[in-house]
Design a protein around this motif. Structure first.
Motif, PDB file in Angstrom:
ATOM      1  N   ASP A  43       0.802  -1.234   0.000  1.00 13.78           N
ATOM      2  CA  ASP A  43       0.000   0.000   0.000  1.00 13.78           C
ATOM      3  C   ASP A  43       0.829   1.275   0.000  1.00 13.78           C
ATOM      4  N   VAL A  44       2.134   1.159  -0.193  1.00 14.22           N
ATOM      5  CA  VAL A  44       2.988   2.344  -0.255  1.00 14.22           C
ATOM      6  C   VAL A  44       2.918   2.883  -1.694  1.00 14.22           C
ATOM      7  N   PRO A  45       2.476   4.121  -1.883  1.00 16.65           N
ATOM      8  CA  PRO A  45       2.161   4.622  -3.219  1.00 16.65           C
ATOM      9  C   PRO A  45       3.301   5.369  -3.926  1.00 16.65           C
ATOM     10  N   ASP A  46       4.447   4.720  -4.078  1.00 17.31           N
ATOM     11  CA  ASP A  46       5.508   5.378  -4.845  1.00 17.31           C
ATOM     12  C   ASP A  46       6.240   4.353  -5.717  1.00 17.31           C
ATOM     13  N   LYS A  47       7.140   4.844  -6.551  1.00 16.25           N
ATOM     14  CA  LYS A  47       7.820   3.980  -7.517  1.00 16.25           C
ATOM     15  C   LYS A  47       8.776   2.990  -6.865  1.00 16.25           C
ATOM     16  N   SER A  48       9.387   3.362  -5.758  1.00 17.27           N
ATOM     17  CA  SER A  48      10.275   2.433  -5.063  1.00 17.27           C
ATOM     18  C   SER A  48       9.489   1.236  -4.548  1.00 17.27           C
ATOM     19  N   ALA A  49       8.349   1.509  -3.944  1.00 16.44           N
ATOM     20  CA  ALA A  49       7.491   0.435  -3.445  1.00 16.44           C
ATOM     21  C   ALA A  49       6.975  -0.421  -4.599  1.00 16.44           C
ATOM     22  N   ALA A  50       6.629   0.224  -5.703  1.00 21.83           N
ATOM     23  CA  ALA A  50       6.145  -0.526  -6.868  1.00 21.83           C
ATOM     24  C   ALA A  50       7.223  -1.473  -7.386  1.00 21.83           C
ATOM     25  N   TRP A  51       8.468  -1.039  -7.353  1.00 26.70           N
ATOM     26  CA  TRP A  51       9.569  -1.892  -7.804  1.00 26.70           C
ATOM     27  C   TRP A  51       9.700  -3.120  -6.894  1.00 26.70           C
ATOM     28  N   ILE A  52       9.677  -2.901  -5.587  1.00 30.80           N
ATOM     29  CA  ILE A  52       9.754  -4.024  -4.650  1.00 30.80           C
ATOM     30  C   ILE A  52       8.540  -4.930  -4.822  1.00 30.80           C
ATOM     31  N   HIS A  53       7.375  -4.337  -4.973  1.00 31.81           N
ATOM     32  CA  HIS A  53       6.141  -5.092  -5.184  1.00 31.81           C
ATOM     33  C   HIS A  53       6.272  -5.962  -6.439  1.00 31.81           C
ATOM     34  N   ALA A  54       6.824  -5.389  -7.496  1.00 31.98           N
ATOM     35  CA  ALA A  54       7.047  -6.140  -8.737  1.00 31.98           C
ATOM     36  C   ALA A  54       7.988  -7.318  -8.503  1.00 31.98           C
ATOM     37  N   TYR A  55       9.098  -7.053  -7.833  1.00 39.05           N
ATOM     38  CA  TYR A  55      10.061  -8.108  -7.518  1.00 39.05           C
ATOM     39  C   TYR A  55       9.384  -9.241  -6.740  1.00 39.05           C
ATOM     40  N   LEU A  56       8.574  -8.882  -5.739  1.00 41.25           N
ATOM     41  CA  LEU A  56       7.913  -9.905  -4.935  1.00 41.25           C
ATOM     42  C   LEU A  56       6.973 -10.763  -5.773  1.00 41.25           C
ATOM     43  N   HIS A  57       6.237 -10.146  -6.685  1.00 41.64           N
ATOM     44  CA  HIS A  57       5.344 -10.932  -7.545  1.00 41.64           C
ATOM     45  C   HIS A  57       6.134 -11.751  -8.564  1.00 41.64           C
ATOM     46  N   ARG A  58       7.252 -11.239  -9.010  1.00 41.90           N
ATOM     47  CA  ARG A  58       8.137 -12.030  -9.873  1.00 41.90           C
ATOM     48  C   ARG A  58       8.616 -13.267  -9.111  1.00 41.90           C
ATOM     49  N   LYS A  59       9.007 -13.066  -7.883  1.00 40.14           N
ATOM     50  CA  LYS A  59       9.481 -14.179  -7.051  1.00 40.14           C
ATOM     51  C   LYS A  59       8.369 -15.202  -6.835  1.00 40.14           C
ATOM     52  N   GLU A  60       7.169 -14.697  -6.667  1.00 34.85           N
ATOM     53  CA  GLU A  60       6.005 -15.556  -6.463  1.00 34.85           C
ATOM     54  C   GLU A  60       5.675 -16.365  -7.718  1.00 34.85           C
ATOM     55  N   GLY A  61       6.112 -15.865  -8.873  1.00 31.91           N
ATOM     56  CA  GLY A  61       5.804 -16.529 -10.140  1.00 31.91           C
ATOM     57  C   GLY A  61       4.599 -15.947 -10.856  1.00 31.91           C
ATOM     58  N   ASP A  62       4.061 -14.845 -10.349  1.00 32.48           N
ATOM     59  CA  ASP A  62       2.911 -14.176 -10.960  1.00 32.48           C
ATOM     60  C   ASP A  62       3.431 -13.119 -11.936  1.00 32.48           C
ATOM     61  N   VAL A  63       3.773 -13.571 -13.133  1.00 33.92           N
ATOM     62  CA  VAL A  63       4.434 -12.715 -14.129  1.00 33.92           C
ATOM     63  C   VAL A  63       3.537 -11.557 -14.561  1.00 33.92           C
ATOM     64  N   TRP A  64       2.260 -11.812 -14.758  1.00 32.82           N
ATOM     65  CA  TRP A  64       1.366 -10.736 -15.184  1.00 32.82           C
ATOM     66  C   TRP A  64       1.353  -9.621 -14.147  1.00 32.82           C
ATOM     67  N   ASN A  65       1.152  -9.986 -12.882  1.00 29.76           N
ATOM     68  CA  ASN A  65       1.102  -8.993 -11.813  1.00 29.76           C
ATOM     69  C   ASN A  65       2.458  -8.298 -11.654  1.00 29.76           C
ATOM     70  N   ALA A  66       3.527  -9.066 -11.760  1.00 30.72           N
ATOM     71  CA  ALA A  66       4.871  -8.475 -11.673  1.00 30.72           C
ATOM     72  C   ALA A  66       5.048  -7.418 -12.757  1.00 30.72           C
TER      73      ALA A  66
END
Length: 94
Positions: A43-66
């Motif tokens: 829920d952190v609304p900035d680009k740094s958080a979005a990058w970490i969020h993307a990495y976490l979904h990549r790690k999870e295997g959810d490529v679309w969400n990543a």
């Protein structure tokens, strides 16, 4: 704090004192607590958080969400390992 000190903190039971939410999320991820890492950053609304969020979904295997979150961060999904991206993220958030 530098990368080596942050990495050494992974042998402890809590993130380094005074670490920001970005580093806390990455710390919990490295400790194997993906859920807590995700909860901290989602829920952190900035680009740094979005990058970490993307990495976490990549790690999870959810490529679309990543890919959605990489776009929000103004980045593309990297072609290198998750470990390399984690290190890049930590260094960028220090």
């Amino acid at each position: 704090m530098n990368f080596e000190i942050f990495q050494q903190s992974l042998t402890t039971n809590t993130p380094p004192a005074n670490s920001n939410v970005y580093l806390q999320s990455l710390w919990h991820d490295a400790k194997g607590d993906w859920e807590h890492a995700h909860t901290l950053i989602q829920d952190v609304p900035d680009k740094s958080a979005a990058w970490i969020h993307a990495y976490l979904h990549r790690k999870e295997g959810d490529v679309w969400n990543a890919n959605y979150w990489y776009t929000k961060a103004g980045k593309r999904m990297p072609g290198y390992t998750l470990d390399q991206e984690w290190e890049e993220l930590v260094k960028a958030m220090l």
